[in-house]
Design an enzyme around this catalytic site. Structure first.
Site, PDB file in Angstrom:
ATOM      1  N   SER A 152      -7.676   2.949  16.113  1.00 29.63           N
ATOM      2  CA  SER A 152      -7.183   2.367  17.212  1.00 29.63           C
ATOM      3  C   SER A 152      -7.776   3.185  18.347  1.00 29.63           C
ATOM      4  CB  SER A 152      -5.670   2.510  17.306  1.00 29.63           C
ATOM      5  OG  SER A 152      -4.911   2.015  18.432  1.00 29.63           O
TER       6      SER A 152
ATOM      7  N   ILE B  77      -5.934  -6.514  20.406  1.00 28.65           N
ATOM      8  CA  ILE B  77      -6.891  -7.723  19.702  1.00 28.65           C
ATOM      9  C   ILE B  77      -5.604  -8.740  19.413  1.00 28.65           C
ATOM     10  CG2 ILE B  77      -8.092  -8.330  17.557  1.00 28.65           C
ATOM     11  CD1 ILE B  77      -9.574  -6.238  19.258  1.00 28.65           C
TER      12      ILE B  77
ATOM     13  N   VAL C 234       0.835  -1.445  -0.061  1.00 30.44           N
ATOM     14  CA  VAL C 234      -0.040  -0.117   0.058  1.00 30.44           C
ATOM     15  C   VAL C 234       0.797   1.254   0.018  1.00 30.44           C
ATOM     16  CG1 VAL C 234      -1.962  -1.166   1.174  1.00 30.44           C
ATOM     17  CG2 VAL C 234      -0.207   0.127   2.490  1.00 30.44           C
TER      18      VAL C 234
ATOM     19  N   ASN D  43      -7.181  -1.802   6.163  1.00 28.33           N
ATOM     20  CA  ASN D  43      -7.025  -2.213   7.250  1.00 28.33           C
ATOM     21  C   ASN D  43      -5.416  -2.268   7.342  1.00 28.33           C
ATOM     22  OD1 ASN D  43      -7.172  -4.413   9.685  1.00 28.33           O
ATOM     23  ND2 ASN D  43      -6.179  -5.523   8.092  1.00 28.33           N
TER      24      ASN D  43
ATOM     25  N   SER E 181       0.062   8.212  13.550  1.00 25.25           N
ATOM     26  CA  SER E 181      -0.569   7.722  12.442  1.00 25.25           C
ATOM     27  C   SER E 181      -2.133   7.393  12.427  1.00 25.25           C
ATOM     28  CB  SER E 181       0.131   6.463  11.929  1.00 25.25           C
ATOM     29  OG  SER E 181      -0.125   5.391  12.915  1.00 25.25           O
TER      30      SER E 181
ATOM     31  N   TYR F  13       3.410   5.608  15.574  1.00 23.99           N
ATOM     32  CA  TYR F  13       1.978   4.634  15.524  1.00 23.99           C
ATOM     33  C   TYR F  13       0.819   5.723  16.118  1.00 23.99           C
ATOM     34  CZ  TYR F  13      -1.387   1.067  16.135  1.00 23.99           C
ATOM     35  OH  TYR F  13      -2.513   0.335  16.038  1.00 23.99           O
TER      36      TYR F  13
END
Length: 255
Positions: free
Chosen positions: A144, A192, A64, A90, A162, A159
């Site tokens: 998230s 998860i 991607v 995703n 983002s 992270y």
């Protein structure tokens, strides 16, 4: 009637974890699913599982971060599968170096995470925008709990940034594309259990405990726990829902 009958859905990062579960869930609800992943063999194995269960699925290898490749894959999907009406962004990665770690490592984290988690969402969405507009489609972005704050666990600033960006992108697109009939929403998973975080879960039980101490449901999530929200947001059940994020975090943000 299945909730996603007559839809063609594209799911990125679909070779494993949340993406794989969503693709299978969409197929069970009648969608024809296209699985995209940098791991082309993994994506094809997941697609074969769907076909073995009686669903319709194709797969393509895709990085991607490569804009031209995203455009090329979108054309292949249009030619070989049909007009896409659902897109699930995703694909993502995570690392836990703090900003004060080795500068070279921090810089690489920033570049890699932004390239996949944020630029990748932009690249894929732009590549599939034309069919989504034509179909009055639905976009589901995977955010998230860190789309809101740094929470209680150490994590890389890249992270966190983002995933804030994913939520901002979701809201901006919802505001712009609503007049075209396109709905754009996000899902905010908590902890998860996926291959992405398997090593961290195995090697850092203290980190898992921090999550569990602040999760009212008292357990980590499974990829299948994200499927229901993903189906809802892509279906006509959510026909008046856009620009929001559905939290699937076991109640983490409640306490």
């Amino acid at each position: 009637m299945p909730l996603l009958q007559n839809h063609i859905a594209v799911v990125t990062g679909a070779a494993s974890g949340i993406g794989r579960a969503i693709a299978a869930g969409y197929a069970r609800e009648g969608a024809q699913v296209t699985l995209l992943d940098v791991d082309g063999k993994g994506a094809e194995a997941a697609a074969q599982e769907i076909r073995d269960a009686g669903g319709l699925a194709e797969s393509f290898a895709l990085d991607v971060t490569k804009r031209e490749d995203c455009i090329a894959v979108a054309k292949r999907v249009a030619d070989q599968v049909g007009r896409v009406s659902i897109l699930v962004n995703n694909a993502g990665i995570n690392r836990r170096n703090g900003f004060t770690a080795d500068p070279a490592a921090v810089l690489k984290d920033w570049q890699d995470i932004m390239a996949i988690n944020l630029n990748g969402v932009f690249n894929v969405t732009q590549a599939f925008l034309e069919p989504l507009l034509a179909a009055k489609g639905r976009i589901v972005n995977i955010g998230s709990i860190q789309s809101f704050l740094h929470v209680r666990t150490p994590n890389s600033p890249a992270y966190t940034t983002s995933k804030h960006g994913v939520l901002g992108f979701t809201r901006a697109l919802a505001a712009e594309l609503g007049k075209h009939g396109v709905r754009v929403n996000a899902i905010g998973p908590g902890l998860i259990e996926t291959p992405l975080n398997a090593a961290v879960r195995a090697n850092d039980p203290g980190l898992v405990k921090i999550f569990m101490d602040h999760t009212p449901l008292g357990r980590a999530g499974k990829p299948e726990d994200i499927v229901g929200p993903a189906i809802f947001l892509a279906s006509d059940l959510a026909s008046y829902v856009t620009g929001t994020i559905v939290m699937a975090d076991g109640g983490y943000r409640a306490i």
